[in-house]
Design an enzyme around this catalytic site. Structure first.
Site, mmCIF file in Angstrom:
data_model
loop_
_atom_site.group_PDB
_atom_site.id
_atom_site.type_symbol
_atom_site.label_atom_id
_atom_site.label_comp_id
_atom_site.label_asym_id
_atom_site.label_seq_id
_atom_site.Cartn_x
_atom_site.Cartn_y
_atom_site.Cartn_z
ATOM 1 C CG ASP A 1 1.453 5.099 3.335
ATOM 2 O OD1 ASP A 1 1.212 6.255 2.924
ATOM 3 O OD2 ASP A 1 1.404 4.795 4.546
HETATM 4 C C1 NOJ Z 1 1.068 8.529 4.729
HETATM 5 C C2 NOJ Z 1 0.115 7.796 5.620
HETATM 6 O O1 NOJ Z 1 0.756 6.689 6.196
HETATM 7 C C3 NOJ Z 1 -1.141 7.354 4.900
HETATM 8 O O2 NOJ Z 1 -2.024 6.815 5.842
HETATM 9 C C4 NOJ Z 1 -1.755 8.494 4.160
HETATM 10 O O3 NOJ Z 1 -2.946 8.102 3.523
HETATM 11 C C5 NOJ Z 1 -0.754 9.038 3.166
HETATM 12 N N1 NOJ Z 1 0.442 9.489 3.879
HETATM 13 C C6 NOJ Z 1 -1.287 10.196 2.352
HETATM 14 O O4 NOJ Z 1 -1.404 11.317 3.143
#
Ligand code: NOJ
Length: 835
Positions: free
Chosen positions: A256
């Site tokens: 993530d």
């Molecule tokens: C953080 C989020 O938790 C995740 O779900 C997402 O895909 C990424 N940011 C990218 O935006």
């Protein structure tokens, strides 16, 4: 007291051991074999935040024809993009309980991504699992039950990937709350640790990921927070042990965004791609991988074999979904501007590029297929749950003549109208589920507009006869704080004074003076008790988060063009406390590493209510229809004898690719002399050869003893024997009401009452505790008035097994009797047979 300690599992299993991926791995091997060290590293490390047109971008390798990859959110549509569809959220999709619609929505998501040049969609989400009803991101996934999540996730993945776009199963695992999810946003030095025992981990939280791997998912995203006090993206037990060995995952694990918290440790633990590339801080251009990984591979603190495996996994996934055949490559939109012209790397202060970044390609329709808005509307309509309907208040009639006197309606609640427009706040941060899992709405058909056109010939009176009241409850991802809500909701009540307003309206309009129909838009369960029993409240529709077709879908159900066929994907309790101790968000803590003990997670949602005999307001799986159904003739046909364990794990005879040592030398990895780097952009090049000398680096404890492969593994998602059908179940269903409609047949299983395991040298007996019953299969059936159908479903070995911590395997109790239940909800189960 940090009682939950991480378990280690090394070394990382190599990809390329499954027959269905062997061709892709062969091609990947031939390609990766031609790459030098920096080229390989460039594929594993994002180029940095806003260093490309997508939310995640990697380096390509021109010489071999491997492109820069575009990774884009998210679970309900393409974030930061034009001419796309704002589909209903995951939770609304879960509420349809309709596999075909889940698949169709996935296919449309895939088509839109393909049209925009996206390689990897950052969805679907199946974690948060929804253990905590107030958790900020439950609405992105499909409901608080592992089987419902798993079915919806697998259908979505298959839909997306049949178009050749890679899907991402996220967030692995236990990102159940937003508070303290990562140090960057919250005032804590470390992220929260979700603590869990092995059994609940397997039976609840990993379950949908196993089905996703079985559905051939290309990518898995590890989560922000820790699990058992080790960060998810460097938790070797989770990634190496469970995901790559036990579930046999052949694709790649991406972090993530800033969830990677270490360089070497995350590599050894099985992380394959660092996103967005920046390391411990947003957009500072300092990577944990990039040049650091180049150095680590040279000095052997990360074995070259591990780096080769990372790259091979990514390239194999790209071949596996035939992206090598894509004629047009690269995104044709920019996440960072709506203008036609823009920068390629807006994250870098010295990027002076100016290109046509937005081509405004219309992705909302694909040749030869339906407009995606049609699917969005169907999902939103079928995902609407009718909770209360006194004297058949609904469906409403379009013709005023059916009612005596003038048909007048008042519409209340700001949620009915377009408000300031659906895109008023960034990432929808003020009016619905918010965060990275949202999109720019191309349009919103608000309930008000749709009602107006439906009633265009009628007088609309604001005061009498019939009132439609719209209320809502919002929350979202932790980086946005809105209206006093820091992602996770603070309670389960309606917001913006909704409870008082509904009460007021229902009292005014009730008692023979009129009827109130309440429509709830919500990210999850809402406590309805203060008003639901008021006599003025005649009907309640729970519309969840319906997306751009909100009003049209509501009209479809309100007027009965579509049967009310949504079913609750979670329990609506009478209070937040009713969900149990593990279901409470940890809002405050003094611990350096906040500890969330979630072992009661085995008793998630309805399982907790059943276990403690708590009466919910509306139970999991509940929803009314405009017609009535009778269930009868539940029969089971055992397909084989019960046996305790799955077949022994088959050793794969497919060997992962190997590479000859290329003898990369540090000098070759230095940034080329004439190269003009952009500041903050993450390149794989070394700036110095310092620290690249081969050394004896201590690998983490346990690294030298090769782990025994799990007996629960051996195929995609786990040991193939787990999916052998044990039982065939048939139920007869008859539409006994006046009109066509759809019913969801739900199969639940109760395990035998006394299951005993023998533990330790003394063979001490231990009784295994089970939830009262667990959902194991379901089907949605469409029936004309008077029509009957016999529905067949199967239950697999895994469906009838529990995770034995002692055996480290799925165990099917062979003594005692199972109960197989069929019904309309987790508490309306008229039929049962013993097995
Ligand atoms: C953080 C989020 O938790 C995740 O779900 C997402 O895909 C990424 N940011 C990218 O935006």
């Amino acid at each position: 007291g940090q009682e939950y300690r991480p378990v280690s599992w090394y070394p990382a299993p190599l990809g390329g051991t499954s027959s269905s991926w062997s061709e892709s791995y062969r091609k990947a091997h031939d390609m990766v074999d031609q790459m030098n060290l920096v080229e390989k590293v460039g594929i594993t490390t994002g180029t940095g935040w806003q260093m490309g047109l997508c939310v995640g971008n990697t380096e390509g390798v021109d010489s071999v024809g491997f492109p820069s990859l575009c990774l884009q959110d998210g679970p309900l549509g393409l974030r930061f993009a034009d001419n796309i569809t704002a589909f209903p959220a995951g939770i609304t999709t879960g509420a349809t309980w309709n596999r075909d619609l889940m698949r169709a929505r996935g296919t449309s998501l895939g088509r839109e991504a393909r049209a925009k040049g996206v390689n990897v969609i950052l969805g679907p989400s199946m974690g948060a699992m929804g253990l905590m009803p107030a958790g900020g991101r439950n609405w992105e996934s499909f409901g608080s039950d592992p089987v419902l999540q798993a079915v919806a996730a697998a259908e979505t993945i298959q839909g997306i990937q049949r178009i050749g776009v890679m899907a991402t199963a996220k967030h692995f695992v236990l990102n159940e709350q937003e508070h303290f999810r990562q140090p960057n946003e919250w005032d804590n030095e470390y992220a929260i640790s979700s603590n869990i025992g092995d059994r609940a981990l397997h039976e609840v939280f990993v379950w949908p990921f196993a089905e996703s791997v079985r559905a051939d998912v290309a990518s898995v995203m590890c989560a922000y927070q820790m699990v058992n006090n080790s960060y998810s993206c460097e938790n070797s037990k989770l990634i190496n042990g469970i995901l790559k060995d036990e579930l046999g995952f052949q694709g790649f694990v991406q972090s993530d965004w800033l969830a990677q918290r270490s360089g070497v440790q995350s590599a050894l633990s099985g992380l394959d791609m660092s996103m967005p590339g920046d390391g411990l801080k947003w957009a500072d251009g300092e990577a944990l991988w990039g040049p650091q990984l180049t150095a680590a591979a040279l000095n052997t603190s990360v074995p070259m074999e591990r780096l080769n495996d990372m790259v091979t996994r990514i390239v194999a996934a790209w071949f596996h979904f035939r992206q090598d055949t894509w004629e047009e490559r690269g995104p044709n939109f920019s996440s960072w501007t709506n203008e036609k012209m823009g920068k390629l790397h807006p994250g870098s202060p010295d990027d002076d590029s100016r290109e046509e970044v937005n081509k405004f390609v219309n992705a909302q329709v694909s040749p030869g297929s339906k407009l995606h808005s049609t699917i969005a509307r169907q999902v939103a309509a079928e995902g609407t749950v009718l909770l209360k309907n006194v004297n058949n208040t609904l469906p409403l009639s379009r013709s005023a003549s059916r009612l005596k006197g003038k048909y007048r309606v008042g519409v209340y609640g700001e949620d009915a109208g377009p408000g300031k427009g659906p895109n008023f706040c960034a990432d929808r941060g003020c009016n619905q589920g918010w965060g990275s899992g949202t999109v720019e709405f191309p349009y919103l058909v608000s309930p008000w507009e749709a009602l107006e056109s439906a009633w265009s010939n009628e007088t609309v009176d604001w005061s009498k006869t019939c009132v439609l009241f719209f209320a809502n409850s919002d929350g979202g991802e932790g980086f946005i704080h809105s209206d006093g809500i820091d992602g996770d909701r603070n309670d389960l009540f309606l917001q913006r004074n909704g409870t008082n307003l509904v009460e007021g309206v229902a009292r005014q309009c009730g008692d023979g003076r009129g009827r109130t129909v309440v429509v709830v838009h919500s990210v999850g369960p809402v406590v309805l008790d203060p008003w639901i029993d008021l006599p003025g409240v005649h009907a309640v529709l729970y519309a969840n988060l319906p997306g751009q077709e909100s009003g049209n879908a509501l009209i479809d159900v309100l007027f009965g063009d579509v049967d009310a066929s949504g079913r609750l994907p979670y329990t609506i309790g009478r209070s937040l406390e009713d969900y149990g101790p593990s279901a409470q968000v940890l809002y405050e803590t003094d611990d350096a590493v906040p500890q969330a003990n979630l072992d009661e997670g085995l008793y998630i949602d309805y399982r907790h209510f059943d276990r403690h005999n708590i009466t919910p307001r509306y139970e999991f799986g509940f929803g009314l229809s405009y017609t009535t159904f009778d269930l009868s003739d539940l029969n089971i046909h055992p397909l084989q004898e019960k046996s305790r364990l799955p077949h022994p794990r088959q050793k794969s005879d497919i060997e992962p690719p190997t590479y000859d040592d290329r003898h990369d030398i540090p000098e070759d990895c230095l940034m080329p002399k004439d190269f003009k780097p952009l500041s903050k952009y993450i390149y794989p090049y070394l700036l110095t050869t310092d620290g690249t000398e081969k050394g004896k680096y201590p690998y983490p404890e346990g690294y030298d003893k090769k782990q025994k492969p799990s007996e629960a593994g051996g195929g995609p998602g786990g040991n193939p024997s787990l999916w052998e059908a044990m039982l065939e179940v048939s139920v007869k269903i008859t539409n006994t009401g006046p009109r066509a409609g759809k019913e969801v047949i739900q199969l639940y299983v109760s395990f035998p009452e006394r299951v005993v395991e023998h533990r330790g040298m003394s063979l001490k007996q231990e009784e295994i505790d089970f939830p009262v019953r667990v959902l194991r299969n379901f089907d949605k059936i469409s029936l004309e008035a008077g029509e009957s159908k016999t529905v067949n479903m199967t239950l697999s070995r895994k469906d009838l097994s529990y995770w034995s911590v002692r055996a480290q395997n799925w165990v099917l109790p062979t003594e005692g009797t199972f109960k197989i239940w069929a019904g309309r909800s987790s508490r309306d189960l008229p039929l049962m047979v013993e097995y």
